[in-house]
Design a protein around this motif. Structure first.
Motif, PDB file in Angstrom:
ATOM      1  N   PHE A 151       0.839  -1.195   0.000  1.00  0.00           N
ATOM      2  CA  PHE A 151       0.000   0.000   0.000  1.00  0.00           C
ATOM      3  C   PHE A 151       0.876   1.249   0.000  1.00  0.00           C
ATOM      4  CE2 PHE A 151      -2.711   3.249   1.925  1.00  0.00           C
ATOM      5  CZ  PHE A 151      -3.904   3.056   1.251  1.00  0.00           C
TER       6      PHE A 151
ATOM      7  N   LYS B 168      -1.214  -1.563   4.297  1.00  0.00           N
ATOM      8  CA  LYS B 168      -2.045  -0.431   4.696  1.00  0.00           C
ATOM      9  C   LYS B 168      -2.074  -0.255   6.210  1.00  0.00           C
ATOM     10  CE  LYS B 168      -6.585   1.580   4.064  1.00  0.00           C
ATOM     11  NZ  LYS B 168      -7.917   1.436   3.521  1.00  0.00           N
TER      12      LYS B 168
ATOM     13  N   SER C 123       1.299   6.402  -1.560  1.00  0.00           N
ATOM     14  CA  SER C 123       0.251   5.749  -0.791  1.00  0.00           C
ATOM     15  C   SER C 123      -0.819   5.305  -1.777  1.00  0.00           C
ATOM     16  CB  SER C 123      -0.334   6.739   0.217  1.00  0.00           C
ATOM     17  OG  SER C 123      -1.455   6.201   0.847  1.00  0.00           O
ATOM     18  N   LYS C 124      -1.022   3.999  -1.882  1.00  0.00           N
ATOM     19  CA  LYS C 124      -1.988   3.423  -2.819  1.00  0.00           C
ATOM     20  C   LYS C 124      -1.702   3.882  -4.248  1.00  0.00           C
ATOM     21  CE  LYS C 124      -6.897   2.421  -3.155  1.00  0.00           C
ATOM     22  NZ  LYS C 124      -8.235   2.735  -2.656  1.00  0.00           N
TER      23      LYS C 124
END
Length: 113
Positions: free
Chosen positions: A42, A74, A98-99
């Motif tokens: 993530f 995550k 992030s992602k």
């Protein structure tokens, strides 16, 4: 006349209830774990210097680092907070995603500040 179950019957009912509860809880949790592992990291971070240790706990997540690249699953905190905590443990962060979305330049500066 009072009807009563024997102790072995009561124990059997209790055991069945415990197993049913455990199976139900396992069914609720299992898809989340499988999904998290199959989607890859993530968070990803590129460090200015290689990390001193292969595994780092920062931002509430376990990071795995090889050289200057670190990845993690995550967490529950905001990306900037996760970045700051990683920076405190490993040194300056050159890039942070992030992602799949890169942290903006001003937030990356705050991360390293």
């Amino acid at each position: 006349m009072t009807l009563s179950n024997s102790p072995s019957t009561k124990l059997g009912v209790f055991g069945a209830a415990v197993l049913y509860t455990a199976a139900g809880f396992g069914a609720l949790v299992a898809p989340t774990v499988v999904e998290a592992r199959s989607n890859g990291p993530f968070y990803t971070a590129e460090l200015a210097q290689p990390a001193a240790e292969r595994t780092v706990i920062a931002g509430g997540v376990a990071w795995t680092c090889e050289g200057t690249k670190c990845v993690a699953g995550k967490g529950t905190s905001r990306p900037l907070r996760v970045c700051r905590e990683l920076q405190r443990d490993t040194g300056d962060v050159v890039a942070f995603t992030s992602k799949g979305k890169a942290l903006e330049a001003d937030k990356l500066a705050k991360c390293n500040g």
